[in-house]
Design a protein around this motif. Structure first.
Motif, PDB file in Angstrom:
ATOM      1  N   GLY A 307      12.065 -29.914 -14.938  1.00  0.00           N
ATOM      2  CA  GLY A 307      10.886 -29.123 -15.260  1.00  0.00           C
ATOM      3  C   GLY A 307      10.460 -28.226 -14.105  1.00  0.00           C
ATOM      4  N   PRO A 308       9.313 -27.535 -14.257  1.00  0.00           N
ATOM      5  CA  PRO A 308       8.839 -26.554 -13.263  1.00  0.00           C
ATOM      6  C   PRO A 308       8.195 -27.208 -12.044  1.00  0.00           C
ATOM      7  N   VAL A 309       8.986 -27.965 -11.305  1.00  0.00           N
ATOM      8  CA  VAL A 309       8.473 -28.691 -10.139  1.00  0.00           C
ATOM      9  C   VAL A 309       7.946 -27.732  -9.073  1.00  0.00           C
ATOM     10  N   ASP A 310       8.637 -26.602  -8.888  1.00  0.00           N
ATOM     11  CA  ASP A 310       8.273 -25.695  -7.799  1.00  0.00           C
ATOM     12  C   ASP A 310       7.094 -24.789  -8.136  1.00  0.00           C
ATOM     13  N   SER A 311       6.760 -24.638  -9.405  1.00  0.00           N
ATOM     14  CA  SER A 311       5.719 -23.674  -9.784  1.00  0.00           C
ATOM     15  C   SER A 311       4.448 -24.295 -10.333  1.00  0.00           C
ATOM     16  N   ASP A 312       4.524 -25.505 -10.886  1.00  0.00           N
ATOM     17  CA  ASP A 312       3.374 -26.041 -11.611  1.00  0.00           C
ATOM     18  C   ASP A 312       2.632 -27.165 -10.893  1.00  0.00           C
ATOM     19  N   VAL A 313       3.006 -27.465  -9.656  1.00  0.00           N
ATOM     20  CA  VAL A 313       2.340 -28.552  -8.921  1.00  0.00           C
ATOM     21  C   VAL A 313       1.309 -27.943  -7.977  1.00  0.00           C
ATOM     22  N   PRO A 314      -0.001 -28.187  -8.196  1.00  0.00           N
ATOM     23  CA  PRO A 314      -1.041 -27.627  -7.321  1.00  0.00           C
ATOM     24  C   PRO A 314      -0.901 -28.126  -5.882  1.00  0.00           C
ATOM     25  N   GLU A 315      -1.482 -27.374  -4.962  1.00  0.00           N
ATOM     26  CA  GLU A 315      -1.331 -27.682  -3.546  1.00  0.00           C
ATOM     27  C   GLU A 315      -1.844 -29.078  -3.196  1.00  0.00           C
ATOM     28  N   GLN A 316      -3.013 -29.469  -3.744  1.00  0.00           N
ATOM     29  CA  GLN A 316      -3.573 -30.778  -3.405  1.00  0.00           C
ATOM     30  C   GLN A 316      -2.663 -31.903  -3.886  1.00  0.00           C
ATOM     31  N   VAL A 317      -2.095 -31.763  -5.087  1.00  0.00           N
ATOM     32  CA  VAL A 317      -1.169 -32.773  -5.595  1.00  0.00           C
ATOM     33  C   VAL A 317       0.092 -32.784  -4.754  1.00  0.00           C
ATOM     34  N   ARG A 318       0.562 -31.602  -4.395  1.00  0.00           N
ATOM     35  CA  ARG A 318       1.778 -31.482  -3.574  1.00  0.00           C
ATOM     36  C   ARG A 318       1.613 -32.237  -2.255  1.00  0.00           C
ATOM     37  N   ILE A 319       0.467 -32.068  -1.601  1.00  0.00           N
ATOM     38  CA  ILE A 319       0.230 -32.724  -0.313  1.00  0.00           C
ATOM     39  C   ILE A 319       0.305 -34.243  -0.467  1.00  0.00           C
ATOM     40  N   GLU A 320      -0.358 -34.770  -1.498  1.00  0.00           N
ATOM     41  CA  GLU A 320      -0.372 -36.211  -1.701  1.00  0.00           C
ATOM     42  C   GLU A 320       1.004 -36.739  -2.104  1.00  0.00           C
ATOM     43  N   VAL A 321       1.710 -35.988  -2.935  1.00  0.00           N
ATOM     44  CA  VAL A 321       3.049 -36.405  -3.367  1.00  0.00           C
ATOM     45  C   VAL A 321       3.977 -36.541  -2.160  1.00  0.00           C
TER      46      VAL A 321
END
Length: 404
Positions: A307-321
């Motif tokens: 899926g769109p891992v690079d485009s649909d993950v917001p910055e705050q979620v990205r940091i925690e992930v």
């Protein structure tokens, strides 16, 4: 309501109202206005100058123009490089009317005439003009018309369009003159808003470069000072093992060496994160993290993305992930004794599911659960869930389910 960003260093808090009023004063002598209309024009100019965001300024200009000449409808068309319309701001239309109109106009008919002939135009009946092409389906009826160009630094930038003077009358010469004065002040406001945006972007780029330089410095200090000292301490501990006879002391030294190795692994992951900005695709950052622990594991964990891992993950979620993944991979490298580790990130239906699976020895019964509790609390803070399950014949699966 959108908030205005703080001005760049050394810039005024608001647009230079004196320039706006100066431009207005140069036009007022040409207009015969009563006190009330002059006050309304002055208020409109000050209102336009009270904002620094270009979109908000354009909306204020259209609303002020309609109020000044008592027009039912107004619009401001922004020209593109090819002579068409790059933006079209309206006032007076209901949400239903906007929806019925569909796409904004491209600059044909009377709108195109003003674009090709950038000078004021007043019409008693729109449909009677030779360039009129009529209205599209769903367009409200309009008859009287006043169009005035907006220039920025003596260059055509857009046009103000006003239609349907309330009360059934026509737009007058005074209406035309007052809108010309407003358009002149608007050009100054637009020019300053664009300049402010450029300065703000320049400052933001400068601040970003400062952050990157700090990250480089911190990364070098961690690698050259902290990691090397930890590594040297670990070697010293290992060098005295043959001098220790008590089994309990030997076990403690080995445990300390393992902890040092784990700390080195964590620091390497942290250094990698310092150099992985938000510009880098999430998938690339995950692959990089997997590469960081290959020295401890003896192999590189597999990574897979759906899926769109690079485009649909917001910055705050990205940091925690990334923080949760660092901890999971560090734990696998230090404790799992695995021969295979796989990381999967999947995005679908506005959710992110991340799994980290290994074929190691699982979580020992007496092991501390503090790290697992931390992973769970991070997931809960994002409104998601975290689960840990065993995998047959051996190993564990860590799974995060996070809303986007």
């Amino acid at each position: 309501m959108a908030t205005t960003p703080p001005p760049p260093h050394g810039q005024p808090e608001r647009l230079p109202i004196d320039r706006l009023l100066g431009e207005l004063a140069s036009r007022v002598d040409e207009i015969v206005l009563d006190r009330e209309r002059l006050r309304a024009l002055l208020d409109a100019v000050i209102g336009i100058g009270s904002d620094l965001e270009l979109a908000a300024i354009l909306d204020r200009i259209v609303a002020a123009a309609c109020k000044l000449v008592d027009a039912r409808y107004g619009a401001l068309g922004v020209l593109d490089d090819s002579g068409g319309l790059a933006d079209f701001r309206t006032h007076g239309l209901s949400e239903a009317e906007r929806a019925a109109l569909g796409d904004p106009p491209t600059g044909r008919g009377i709108l195109g005439h003003i674009i090709e002939h950038p000078e004021p135009l007043r019409l008693t009946d729109l449909s009677a003009h030779p360039d009129s092409v009529g209205f599209p389906p769903g367009h409200p009826p309009m008859k009287t018309f006043l169009g005035v160009p907006v220039t920025v630094r003596d260059k055509a930038w857009g046009n103000l369009y006003l239609t349907d003077k309330r009360g059934g009358g026509r737009f007058t010469e005074d209406d035309e003159a007052i809108i010309e004065a407003l358009a002149a002040a608007a050009g100054v406001a637009i020019d300053n808003a664009r300049l402010y945006a450029e300065l703000a972007a320049s400052q933001a780029e400068h601040e970003r470069l400062v952050v990157y330089r700090d990250r480089d410095r911190i990364g070098r200090d961690l690698h050259d000072l902290v990691i090397q000292r930890l590594f040297a301490t670990g070697l010293q501990l290992q060098s005295v093992l043959h001098l220790v006879d008590a089994p309990e002391a030997t076990e403690r030294i080995n445990t300390a060496v393992d902890e040092i190795d784990g700390a080195i692994s964590d620091l390497r992951a942290a250094i990698f994160s310092l150099h992985s900005g938000a510009e880098q695709p999430l998938s690339a950052t995950v692959r990089g993290l997997a590469g960081v622990v290959r020295h401890q594991l003896g192999f590189t964990p597999k990574t897979r993305f759906e899926g769109p891992v690079d485009s649909d993950v917001p910055e705050q979620v990205r940091i925690e992930v990334l923080a949760m993944l660092r901890e999971a991979l560090s734990n696998a490298a230090r404790h799992a004794r695995a021969h295979r580790v796989e990381v999967v990130l999947a995005v679908a239906d506005e959710h992110l599911v991340m799994t980290v699976t290994d074929d190691g020895r699982g979580v020992p019964p007496g092991a501390s659960r503090r790290g697992l509790a931390n992973l769970a609390s991070r997931a809960e803070a994002l409104g998601g869930t975290f689960t840990l399950t065993g995998v047959e014949p051996s190993g564990t699966e860590l799974r995060w389910h996070l809303p986007l």
